[in-house]
Design a protein around this motif. Structure first.
Motif: not given
Length: 200
Positions: A111-132
């Motif tokens: 979910a993403h709010r931009h210019d007072d409008h609700d919408g969606f965004a593509l977010e890049r993330t990662r799995r943080w499982r091993p400490a490395e």
């Protein structure tokens, strides 16, 4: 000491002699976690979670790996700075490419709010499982130095005892000091003392 105008170079500067005594900001796991938080490379909730579930000594091992990575990258940058980076340097970047290849990054819709409008965004993330995985955003910051900075504009501070490096993004490419408030001011004071000594 985030003075380099480049996070990858700021990582190199995480050990430095800005005044007279060497300081290592990632000397242990706590230092590494603080540095990552200050650099905004890892979300604070992820850092808290990794710290809470880490085995004894696990994050200290990752901090040691980060210091090894830092010294390897310092050697690479010092060898090539001051002139354009040649394509043959790619072979030397294999340790960095190996780190980047271990990533488990993915994209998701949020979910993403931009210019007072609700919408969606593509977010890049990662799995943080091993400490490395804490090394991955550092590796990306170093890769951005290689791919986005002109090595001709990477400089070492001219302060006699200073070990800090920076990317000179000034218009005339005339930056000489890590900071005018520290090394630049010292140089001005030394020049003033020298002029006064010559006069009298």
């Amino acid at each position: 000491m985030f003075i380099a105008d480049s996070l990858g170079l700021d990582f190199i500067n995480s050990i430095a002699t800005p005044v007279d005594t060497p300081v290592d900001w990632i000397a242990d796991s706590g230092g590494l976690l603080r540095w990552l938080a200050q650099a905004k490379l890892v979300p604070s909730d992820v850092l808290d979670e990794l710290e809470a579930r880490a085995r004894p000594g696990e994050l200290d091992d990752v901090a040691a790996q980060a210091r090894d990575l830092r010294e390897w990258f310092r050697g690479f940058v010092r060898k090539h700075m001051g002139r354009p980076l040649a394509p043959r340097a790619l072979r030397e970047l294999e340790p960095l490419n190996q780190l980047l290849e271990s990533d488990q990054a993915y994209s998701r819709i949020v979910a993403h709010r931009h210019d007072d409008h609700d919408g969606f965004a593509l977010e890049r993330t990662r799995r943080w499982r091993p400490a490395e995985t804490l090394l991955l955003p550092i590796g990306e910051a170093m890769a951005r130095v290689v791919c986005e900075e002109s090595f001709s504009d990477i400089k070492a501070c001219e302060g006699p005892a200073c070990t800090l490096m920076f990317a000179d993004h000034t218009r005339a490419r005339a930056r000489r000091w890590c900071s005018m408030a520290i090394c630049g001011n010292r140089a001005k004071q030394a020049a003033h003392r020298s002029r006064m000594k010559d006069r009298g």
